[in-house]
Write an enzyme that holds these catalytic residues in place. Structure first.
Site: not given
Ligand SMILES: *Cc1c(COP(=O)(O)O)cnc(C)c1O
Length: 406
Positions: A102, A124, A389
């Protein structure tokens, strides 16, 4: 490469178009006074973000502050455990500063805010992950930061609230309605429409009105561009398949951007939660229909009144009743296959990756890991690249309490 009449050699020039459409998805459906503010951001995005100075500064920040490039890791023991015919790899966004992907778009959005001379960023947050990433970026640039959060979420997400406050953000409690994400979105939009001269709104995924799906995709594309180069360096070839989890769809959009024009199978994985009954999952692309919410046209889960349906996932970062318009488009043309993974499979993958590779994945990312493992079992040979992610520290207490140690 031309796929279903879409020319991927020039894809990024034409998708989205100038009005923010990916095919019929996207656009901007907001009140006229907010539209003025959006137009200002769109104009700034096209002029400032393509400038040499902006690109050079973002590149420097990514290297010196975020710790990019994040590595690609070969998951050797996990691959062996699955039979060894297919090799699994992970792009390590868990090693990006603050522990997830993010920050990639938050740093971009906050840098744009400072180039535009704004003093404040507004957003938000639901589970608090976007709030923490934006608070981090705001602290770096010396911007004020107002994060709108439902009172119920504030109680549930105490560690993230603490992080935001330590980073100097102002957490604004939203006390109307169900006091969760939906009300927080409304409150943040309302505040922004009053304060847009001195502030910009920063969205948390490839969602919302134009230009956000474009802007966030472009800021996240660093993930896919790095991963492609690293993977080819390591192995001498492209992966056969790539996999990412899809909530709003930003980490997936970022990874996919590096491979859309390649002969690579692409999979976006949605949370099936407890099962396919409405209310038990958040698999919007899999089970949803076309509709407009939060300012854009996409595929969404609706209740009987046509309003956004209640959704559920073990991963709070994935429980959103729609996904970005680009994903709706890529699904429609068949370039990306969207599939689902349930809570049980997710928890199993969470422990497998932790035990076999020494990497504790975010519970969101564990959906992609689970699918990568499943996919590997169906393939005779080849390689699969999974987008990790984020890291799973935030999820450990909940998983141990609910599932015990496996
Ligand atoms: C917020 C988050 C997601 C989901 O958000 P996307 O916009 O779909 O990528 C996925 N993995 C992690 C670790 C997150 O914090």
């Amino acid at each position: 490469m031309i796929f279903n009449n879409v020319d991927f050699d020039t894809y990024f020039k034409h998708y989205p178009d100038k009005a923010g459409y990916f095919g019929k998805y996207g656009g901007s459906f907001i009140a006229p006074e907010l539209q003025k503010a959006m137009d200002e951001i769109t104009e700034a995005y096209y002029s400032i973000c393509q400038s040499r100075k902006f690109i050079a500064e973002l590149r420097r920040i990514r290297k010196e502050f975020q710790g990019r490039p994040t590595p690609v890791s070969h998951l050797e023991r996990l691959s062996d455990a699955l039979g060894g015919k297919v090799q699994l790899y992970a792009k390590r966004e868990d090693l990006n500063h603050s522990g997830a992907h993010k920050l990639n778009h938050c740093m971009g959005e906050a840098l744009l805010a400072s180039f535009m001379g704004k003093k404040k960023v507004i957003a938000e947050t639901g589970a608090g992950q976007h709030g923490v990433a934006l608070a981090t970026a705001a602290a770096y640039f010396g911007l004020e930061c107002d994060i709108y959060m439902g009172a119920v979420d504030i109680k549930k997400q105490a560690p993230n609230v603490a992080r935001m406050k330590i980073l100097g953000a102002n957490v604004v409690e939203v006390t109307h309605g169900l006091q969760t994400l939906k009300e927080a979105v409304d409150a943040a939009f309302e505040a922004y429409s009053k304060e847009y001269k001195d502030s910009i709104y920063c969205i948390g995924s490839v969602l919302g009105p134009h230009p956000f799906p474009l802007m966030v995709r472009d800021f996240q594309s660093v993930v896919g561009i790095e991963a492609r180069e690293q993977f080819v360096d390591m192995t001498g070839h492209l992966p056969d398949a790539i996999v990412a989890c899809v909530g709003g769809g930003s980490n997936a959009a970022g990874l996919f951007a590096g491979f859309l024009n390649d002969p690579v199978d692409i999979y976006g994985i949605e949370p099936l939660g407890r099962g396919p009954k409405l209310g038990d999952h958040a698999a919007s692309l899999t089970y949803g229909t076309e509709g407009i919410m939060h300012g854009f046209n996409s595929i969404m889960l609706k209740d009987e009144k046509g309003e956004p349906a209640p959704v559920y996932s073990i991963a709070s970062g994935l429980d959103y009743p729609s996904s970005g318009p680009e994903h709706a488009f890529l699904q429609e043309i068949g370039r990306v296959k969207y599939d689902v993974i349930d809570d049980e499979e997710t928890v199993d993958a969470f422990f497998k990756l932790s035990r076999m590779e020494g990497i504790i994945p975010a519970i969101e990312s564990s959906h992609a890991v689970a699918y990568g493992m499943k996919l590997a079992k169906t393939m005779e040979k080849g390689s699969v690249l999974i987008n990790l992610s984020g890291r799973g520290d935030k999820d450990m207490d909940y998983i141990i309490e609910k599932y015990g140690i496996r």
